[in-house]
Design an enzyme around this catalytic site. Structure first.
Site: not given
Length: 392
Positions: A74-75
């Site tokens: 995830k960013g």
């Protein structure tokens, strides 16, 4: 708690805001997970979301399928997506994350960011694609990319297929839960918090199934009607940020403040907007029989436990909204064809199977559905690791 494979904190040299990337694990050298932008985004938030993607991926493992689930990632960027400088912040973040996007992280839209915006910035920076890290795993890259490109061009009822697949899965999760509770869809009301791609399409599919959608919430507040909203009308007037047109409401529709989203009576509640929407402070306001998590982590663990203890069915995000992630992989690897019929059939059958398995395990072991999903995912991970080597 298992440590993630990698976590990176970035500081924007212009604004001073922070961005994060967490790769929870790699499978066959690759991870998958979206990029979100919101003011207040934290490393802990991104880390939790990345772990959730690992579970979501593993739950969709099918030993007979062409697609082998990837690791989770995830960013996140701590910045207001409505700020006029948002695209410049995104550009600098992606420049810094270039080595990871090119080799390890397949990424796409999430809260606050549209895929079209991400793709435009990546093209300006000379990236091949937001999912180029997975290309080495394809048997025929050219054919696979053509298949996915064709799927992205499909429209159903005026909306892109890519914007419908997530809602199809969420709605099917809700319908499966209603079947389990023996609640006829024609007697059921639903409230959807969030009217973006997933929330809007969930409302459409629930309405098409015969559920009365009595309220939706967006950033401007609530549109409600106990006789049922005209979902198609609201979708036609929705803007690119998922905001319904207040100047084109149907007779009987009325507006409420956004903080009253738990006051609208409905048997099905779909939190499809933000993380951490239901916590210990407001959980007692939830009166719905079924809560279906369309957003990522919208119900905090203690709130979930309290809901389950009083008999509410909570379908966790790792199950309910997994189609948002897996549909593109199924299409790319050839498990579904680039058309709506094939996509919706696969999503519905897979979602119904997963929801049933998770709720059965939760009942058997007297645990929450989220804990049950984690158990099922762990078994899938062991199988994947045994067949394809250990994953980080």
């Amino acid at each position: 708690m298992r440590e993630p494979y990698l976590q990176v904190t970035w500081t924007d040299p212009v604004t001073g805001c922070h961005g994060y990337l967490v790769i929870d694990r790699l499978v066959r050298g690759v991870s998958s997970g979206g990029l979100r932008m919101r003011a207040g985004c934290t490393l802990d938030e991104v880390r939790g979301l990345a772990a959730g993607v690992s579970v979501k991926e593993a739950l969709n493992y099918d030993p007979t399928g062409r697609y082998i689930p990837l690791g989770g990632a995830k960013g996140g960027i701590d910045w207001d997506p409505y700020d006029p400088r948002a695209t410049d912040v995104l550009r600098r973040y992606l420049t810094a994350m270039r080595p990871y996007v090119e080799r390890f992280w397949t990424m796409g839209e999430d809260l606050g960011l549209r895929q079209s915006t991400i793709d435009k910035v990546l093209a300006e920076l000379g990236f091949s694609s937001s999912i180029q890290a997975v290309y080495p795993l394809l048997d025929d890259e050219r054919a696979a990319r053509a298949r996915l490109r064709k799927a992205f061009q499909v429209r159903v009822g005026g909306l892109k297929l890519e914007d419908l697949v997530g809602g199809c899965g969420v709605a099917e999760a809700a319908l499966t839960a209603l079947d389990r509770l023996h609640l006829p869809v024609g007697e059921v009301r639903a409230f959807v918090q969030g009217f973006g791609a997933v929330g809007g399409s969930t409302a459409r599919f629930l309405s098409e199934a015969g559920v009365r959608v009595v309220g939706i919430a967006d950033v401007k507040g609530i549109v409600a009607n106990q006789d049922g909203l005209d979902v198609e009308r609201l979708l036609r007037g929705r803007d690119s940020h998922g905001v319904a047109d207040r100047d084109d409401l149907a007779p009987g529709d009325h507006l409420l403040p956004g903080d009253q989203w738990l006051d609208v009576d409905a048997e099905v509640l779909v939190p499809a907007a933000v993380s951490y929407a239901v916590d210990e402070r407001n959980v007692d306001q939830v009166r719905s029989r079924v809560v279906v998590e369309a957003a990522n982590m919208p119900v905090l663990p203690e709130a979930e436990r309290r809901l389950v203890q009083r008999g509410t069915l909570v379908i966790p995000d790792v199950v309910a909204n997994s189609a948002s992630n897996t549909w593109s992989w199924w299409t790319l690897f050839g498990d579904v064809q680039p058309d709506s019929e094939s996509a919706f059939a696969k999503i519905r059958s897979t979602t119904r199977r997963l929801v049933t398995a998770v709720l059965d395990e939760a009942d058997r072991a007297a645990i929450t559905p989220r804990a049950a999903a984690a158990r099922i995912a762990d078994l899938a991970v062991r199988d994947i690791d045994a067949k394809f080597g250990s994953a980080a």
